[in-house]
Design an enzyme around this catalytic site. Structure first.
Site, PDB file in Angstrom:
ATOM      1  CG  HIS A  75      -0.272  -0.261   2.517  1.00 51.83           C
ATOM      2  ND1 HIS A  75       0.596   0.651   3.076  1.00 51.83           N
ATOM      3  CD2 HIS A  75      -0.299  -1.316   3.364  1.00 51.83           C
ATOM      4  CE1 HIS A  75       1.052   0.175   4.220  1.00 51.83           C
ATOM      5  NE2 HIS A  75       0.532  -1.026   4.415  1.00 51.83           N
ATOM      6  CG  HIS A 120       4.418  -1.555   1.944  1.00 52.31           C
ATOM      7  ND1 HIS A 120       3.104  -1.941   1.921  1.00 52.31           N
ATOM      8  CD2 HIS A 120       4.993  -2.255   2.957  1.00 52.31           C
ATOM      9  CE1 HIS A 120       2.883  -2.841   2.853  1.00 52.31           C
ATOM     10  NE2 HIS A 120       4.004  -3.047   3.509  1.00 52.31           N
ATOM     11  CE  LYS A 145       9.283   8.107  13.067  1.00 44.64           C
ATOM     12  NZ  LYS A 145       9.014   9.477  13.574  1.00 44.64           N
ATOM     13  CG  ASP A 198       4.578  -2.598  11.742  1.00 41.26           C
ATOM     14  OD1 ASP A 198       3.740  -3.307  12.302  1.00 41.26           O
ATOM     15  OD2 ASP A 198       4.517  -2.312  10.523  1.00 41.26           O
TER      16      ASP A 198
END
Ligand code: PAF
Length: 274
Positions: free
Chosen positions: A29, A32, A144, A146
């Site tokens: 998405h 990325h 960020k 994750d």
């Protein structure tokens, strides 16, 4: 842009300077793609990997149904300026069961996500260590969203003295504020609308803690209850130090509020720096 499936092919294709690397599990998405563009801006060749890593999924989690969308992913990566895609299958990455593993320290790896997904960060560190050995990047980029994963990887690279700069990319959100995630695709229309409540609760915690730093525990509990009242199953809403995700100690600590909660069978995570 070249797509390779084997380590030997990748090594051959990577003759030049150490690349900027964006590891992913595919089903890409805009979050990325923003990392790929950020990687491109380093001036290095850009490598992205697509590999759904079994080691980081518990048996009851969504490994089998995690979407595999390589042709679409490759198109998106090309559009974002990626130079080389490494898309190995399981036999290439794990020709024999992976018995050497990288275990992050308990203080960071077993809290928050690590508490609710035991072994998750061992799976992540092990595959990222292996991907780093294969790709030999000079820079690697992680979202960020994750937040804890980013801190865990930073710690691994520091502790193993790996010559890789780890860069965090800002969370990319849909127009209505929902953090983009490959797992948003699991949500029904009703759940997609309800999913906004997670960020709303994070914003409420930010506001409460900004106006009264001693109100952290109350703000966390209020957000957890608000989510439960709306039908969510929250795992945690926690205000932590940005640097190591420990409980805040000093008034000067820079903070982040992190949360994970299930809506139906879909588990979402999000965070806000405050
Ligand atoms: O964030 C992810 O998509 C994965 O955890 C990663 C870093 C690609 C490792 O499998």
């Amino acid at each position: 842009m070249q797509v390779v499936h084997h380590i030997a092919e990748l090594r051959q294709a990577l003759a030049g300077p150490r690349p900027a690397f964006v590891p992913t599990m595919g089903n890409l998405h805009e979050g990325h793609l923003a990392l790929v563009r950020q990687a491109k801006a380093t001036g290095r060749p850009v490598v992205a990997s697509i590999f759904v890593n079994r080691l980081q999924f518990a048996p009851h989690e969504d490994f089998d149904r995690y979407p595999r969308t390589l042709p679409r992913d490759a198109e998106l990566l090309q559009g974002a300026g990626c130079d080389l895609v490494f898309a190995p299958d399981e036999r290439e990455m794990y020709p024999v069961p992976q018995s050497y593993k990288v275990h992050p320290p308990a203080g960071l790896g077993d809290i928050l996500e690590g508490e609710f997904r035991p072994g998750f960060f061992t799976g992540v560190c092990t595959v990222v260590m292996k991907l780093f050995q294969i790709v030999q990047p000079g820079v690697a980029l992680f979202g960020k969203k994750d937040y804890q994963q980013l801190r865990v990887i930073e710690g691994m690279v520091r502790d193993f003295a790996m010559p890789i700069e780890i860069v965090g990319g800002e969370t990319v959100r849909a127009e209505d504020g929902l953090a983009l995630s490959s797992r948003n695709g699991y949500l029904s229309d009703t759940q997609r609308a309800e999913a906004l409540a997670l960020r709303q609760q994070l914003l409420a915690v930010v506001e409460a803690v900004r106006s009264d730093r001693s109100a952290i525990a109350r703000a966390e509990a209020t957000a957890m209850q608000a989510l439960r009242d709306r039908g969510w199953q929250p795992d945690y809403v926690a205000v932590r130090r940005r640097t190591d995700l420990a409980a805040p100690l000093d008034a000067g600590d820079a903070l982040v509020v992190v949360a994970a909660a299930k809506i139906g069978t879909t588990r979402l995570i999000d965070n806000l720096e405050l």
